[in-house]
Design an enzyme around this catalytic site. Structure first.
Site, PDB file in Angstrom:
ATOM      1  N   ALA A  66       0.845  -1.219   0.022  1.00  0.00           N
ATOM      2  CA  ALA A  66       0.086   0.073  -0.044  1.00  0.00           C
ATOM      3  C   ALA A  66       0.883   1.240   0.196  1.00  0.00           C
ATOM      4  O   ALA A  66       2.111   1.094   0.502  1.00  0.00           O
ATOM      5  CB  ALA A  66      -1.086  -0.173   1.287  1.00  0.00           C
ATOM      6  N   GLY A 111       0.642  -4.873   0.763  1.00  0.00           N
ATOM      7  CA  GLY A 111      -0.830  -4.963  -0.066  1.00  0.00           C
ATOM      8  C   GLY A 111      -0.533  -5.727  -1.139  1.00  0.00           C
ATOM      9  O   GLY A 111      -1.381  -6.438  -1.860  1.00  0.00           O
ATOM     10  N   GLU A 114      -0.620  -9.180  -0.647  1.00  0.00           N
ATOM     11  CA  GLU A 114      -2.033  -9.500  -0.297  1.00  0.00           C
ATOM     12  C   GLU A 114      -2.939  -9.619  -1.513  1.00  0.00           C
ATOM     13  O   GLU A 114      -3.767 -10.401  -1.898  1.00  0.00           O
ATOM     14  CB  GLU A 114      -2.573  -8.507   0.487  1.00  0.00           C
ATOM     15  CG  GLU A 114      -1.881  -8.518   1.927  1.00  0.00           C
ATOM     16  CD  GLU A 114      -2.559  -7.797   2.931  1.00  0.00           C
ATOM     17  OE1 GLU A 114      -3.476  -7.852   3.622  1.00  0.00           O
ATOM     18  OE2 GLU A 114      -2.222  -6.366   2.877  1.00  0.00           O
ATOM     19  N   GLU A 134       4.237  -5.384   7.198  1.00  0.00           N
ATOM     20  CA  GLU A 134       3.614  -4.503   7.855  1.00  0.00           C
ATOM     21  C   GLU A 134       4.085  -3.981   9.060  1.00  0.00           C
ATOM     22  O   GLU A 134       4.073  -2.939   9.668  1.00  0.00           O
ATOM     23  CB  GLU A 134       2.099  -4.694   7.922  1.00  0.00           C
ATOM     24  CG  GLU A 134       1.277  -4.446   6.785  1.00  0.00           C
ATOM     25  CD  GLU A 134       1.378  -5.677   5.533  1.00  0.00           C
ATOM     26  OE1 GLU A 134       2.500  -6.428   5.676  1.00  0.00           O
ATOM     27  OE2 GLU A 134       0.660  -5.449   4.644  1.00  0.00           O
TER      28      GLU A 134
HETATM   29  N1  CO8 Z   1       4.784   3.308  -0.546  1.00  0.00           N
HETATM   30  C1  CO8 Z   1       5.078   4.378  -1.066  1.00  0.00           C
HETATM   31  N2  CO8 Z   1       6.281   4.497  -1.876  1.00  0.00           N
HETATM   32  C2  CO8 Z   1       6.953   3.315  -2.010  1.00  0.00           C
HETATM   33  C3  CO8 Z   1       6.666   2.122  -1.524  1.00  0.00           C
HETATM   34  C4  CO8 Z   1       5.335   1.965  -0.797  1.00  0.00           C
HETATM   35  N3  CO8 Z   1       4.987   0.967  -0.148  1.00  0.00           N
HETATM   36  N4  CO8 Z   1       7.711   1.289  -1.637  1.00  0.00           N
HETATM   37  C5  CO8 Z   1       8.568   1.832  -2.415  1.00  0.00           C
HETATM   38  N5  CO8 Z   1       8.205   3.256  -2.403  1.00  0.00           N
HETATM   39  C6  CO8 Z   1       9.016   4.314  -2.910  1.00  0.00           C
HETATM   40  C7  CO8 Z   1      10.147   4.872  -2.326  1.00  0.00           C
HETATM   41  O1  CO8 Z   1       9.922   5.597  -1.351  1.00  0.00           O
HETATM   42  C8  CO8 Z   1      11.165   5.352  -3.236  1.00  0.00           C
HETATM   43  O2  CO8 Z   1      10.814   6.357  -3.690  1.00  0.00           O
HETATM   44  P1  CO8 Z   1      11.699   7.931  -3.887  1.00  0.00           P
HETATM   45  O3  CO8 Z   1      12.357   7.355  -5.197  1.00  0.00           O
HETATM   46  O4  CO8 Z   1      10.907   8.968  -3.935  1.00  0.00           O
HETATM   47  O5  CO8 Z   1      12.541   7.810  -2.613  1.00  0.00           O
HETATM   48  C9  CO8 Z   1      11.115   4.491  -4.654  1.00  0.00           C
HETATM   49  O6  CO8 Z   1       9.624   3.859  -4.410  1.00  0.00           O
HETATM   50  C10 CO8 Z   1      11.776   3.460  -4.920  1.00  0.00           C
HETATM   51  O7  CO8 Z   1      12.188   2.828  -3.647  1.00  0.00           O
HETATM   52  P2  CO8 Z   1      13.587   2.558  -2.874  1.00  0.00           P
HETATM   53  O8  CO8 Z   1      14.295   3.647  -3.273  1.00  0.00           O
HETATM   54  O9  CO8 Z   1      12.955   2.128  -1.373  1.00  0.00           O
HETATM   55  O10 CO8 Z   1      13.975   1.138  -3.500  1.00  0.00           O
HETATM   56  P3  CO8 Z   1      14.964  -0.049  -2.894  1.00  0.00           P
HETATM   57  O11 CO8 Z   1      15.250  -0.958  -3.743  1.00  0.00           O
HETATM   58  O12 CO8 Z   1      16.083   0.469  -2.078  1.00  0.00           O
HETATM   59  O13 CO8 Z   1      13.948  -0.771  -1.980  1.00  0.00           O
HETATM   60  C11 CO8 Z   1      12.075  -1.783  -1.310  1.00  0.00           C
HETATM   61  C12 CO8 Z   1      12.594  -1.580  -2.385  1.00  0.00           C
HETATM   62  C13 CO8 Z   1      12.788  -3.014  -0.230  1.00  0.00           C
HETATM   63  C14 CO8 Z   1      10.887  -2.397  -1.980  1.00  0.00           C
HETATM   64  C15 CO8 Z   1      11.677  -0.584  -0.613  1.00  0.00           C
HETATM   65  O14 CO8 Z   1      11.030   0.339  -1.319  1.00  0.00           O
HETATM   66  C16 CO8 Z   1      10.652  -0.825   0.636  1.00  0.00           C
HETATM   67  O15 CO8 Z   1      10.795  -1.379   1.696  1.00  0.00           O
HETATM   68  N6  CO8 Z   1       9.323  -0.434   0.321  1.00  0.00           N
HETATM   69  C17 CO8 Z   1       8.288  -0.654   1.329  1.00  0.00           C
HETATM   70  C18 CO8 Z   1       7.665  -1.884   1.508  1.00  0.00           C
HETATM   71  C19 CO8 Z   1       6.384  -1.945   2.388  1.00  0.00           C
HETATM   72  O16 CO8 Z   1       6.662  -1.660   3.737  1.00  0.00           O
HETATM   73  N7  CO8 Z   1       5.493  -2.523   2.007  1.00  0.00           N
HETATM   74  C20 CO8 Z   1       4.324  -2.386   2.922  1.00  0.00           C
HETATM   75  C21 CO8 Z   1       3.528  -1.251   2.996  1.00  0.00           C
HETATM   76  S1  CO8 Z   1       2.177  -1.397   4.076  1.00  0.00           S
HETATM   77  C22 CO8 Z   1       0.982  -2.246   3.384  1.00  0.00           C
HETATM   78  O17 CO8 Z   1       1.304  -2.836   2.287  1.00  0.00           O
HETATM   79  C23 CO8 Z   1      -0.165  -2.253   4.297  1.00  0.00           C
HETATM   80  C24 CO8 Z   1      -1.470  -2.884   3.239  1.00  0.00           C
HETATM   81  C25 CO8 Z   1      -2.603  -2.913   3.988  1.00  0.00           C
HETATM   82  C26 CO8 Z   1      -3.360  -1.875   3.977  1.00  0.00           C
HETATM   83  C27 CO8 Z   1      -4.581  -1.555   4.682  1.00  0.00           C
HETATM   84  C28 CO8 Z   1      -5.151  -0.315   4.700  1.00  0.00           C
HETATM   85  C29 CO8 Z   1      -5.375   0.761   5.741  1.00  0.00           C
END
Ligand code: CO8
Length: 260
Positions: A66, A111, A114, A134
């Protein structure tokens, strides 16, 4: 229909839905979730669509979760509403009457994992990484992941993945049954398409009934699930496709199913 966050292409009955926000690794903001719903809602009644493949745009991610920028703004009320809306949309996919295959081309996290769990079949590239991270953000999965992962993998493995938030590679995901198959990245879409087309060649009413029996049945006690199975079996016996399937076998020729 013009979409901002997803791309669609229908080729010979196969709809490919690509989540396409590569700058944020295809993170699911609210607008993207609604577009995903609109695509599936339209495809449900579109006779030209016989199967769906869901994948991610760019070469890094299926869906990295998400959109954390949006999640950070949630209050208890909007958090619950957003979770419920996402659950509704992913359940719509899970109960979709035509086969849905996730082609997991990279990160499938939170997400995104999911979303893959809601698809009927998951095929992953060797580069894929999956997980429910999460808890590392102080939240839990909110799009049905706690339920679907526990049903797919068993409570012990699901709790390990959900409570550690660990990411696992494609080979480990295949070993524990989180994905059906792992293939080299350059063969991912061809493999997903081959499987989709094989299923599309089978009796469509039978495939629909099989999805319903497995998906609805797995939420029921076994006896009720078997009652559902027998009822669907009986219904199929009234279809032209069932007669054609048996006749074709006896006449030693391929069946010509018409979905009737
Ligand atoms: N949301 C928003 N932006 C994101 C997300 C995300 N989930 N994942 C990556 N991005 C963005 C980064 O912020 C970055 O943006 P910018 O270039 O502006 O800095 C860009 O994408 C590239 O990402 P990275 O530079 O971090 O790339 P890496 O190769 O270094 O890392 C990863 C890749 C490991 C995937 C890393 O980006 C990461 O850890 N992302 C987050 C993963 C995460 O925690 N996902 C779970 C999110 S919570 C969720 O999904 C809850 C679902 C249920 C919701 C229920 C509703 C209320």
């Amino acid at each position: 229909m013009a979409y901002e966050n997803v791309r669609t292409e229908v080729r010979d009955g196969l709809l490919v839905l690509t989540i396409d926000r590569p700058k944020v690794l295809n993170a699911l903001n609210a607008a993207t979730m609604e577009e995903i719903y609109e695509v599936f809602a339209a495809a449900r009644s579109d006779e030209k669509v016989k199967a769906v493949i869901v994948t991610g745009g760019g070469d890094k991610a299926f869906v990295a979760g998400a959109d954390i920028g949006e999640l950070a703004q949630k209050t208890p009320t909007t958090g619950k509403e957003t979770s419920e809306r996402g659950q509704f949309i992913l359940s719509f996919i899970e109960r979709f009457p035509k086969p849905v295959i996730a082609a997991i081309n990279g990160f499938a996290l939170g997400g995104g994992c999911e979303l893959a769990l809601a698809c009927h079949i998951r095929i992953a590239s060797e580069k894929a990484q999956l997980g429910l991270p999460e808890v590392t953000l102080g939240i839990i999965p909110g799009y049905g992941g706690t339920q679907r992962m526990a049903r797919l993998l068993g409570k012990g493995k699901a709790l390990e993945l959900i409570c550690t938030g660990d990411r696992i590679g494609a080979a480990e995901a295949e070993r524990i049954g989180l994905v059906n198959k792992v293939v080299p990245a350059d063969q991912l879409m061809a493999t997903a398409e081959e499987m989709a087309r094989k299923i599309m060649s089978r009796g469509p009413l039978a495939v629909r009934a099989a999805i319903e029996a497995v998906m609805s049945g797995s939420d029921m006690p076994s006896a009720e699930g078997q009652f559902l199975e027998a009822t669907l079996f009986g219904l199929l016996c009234a279809s032209e496709d069932t007669k054609e399937g048996m006749k074709a076998f006896l006449e030693k020729r391929p069946a010509n199913f018409r979905g009737k």
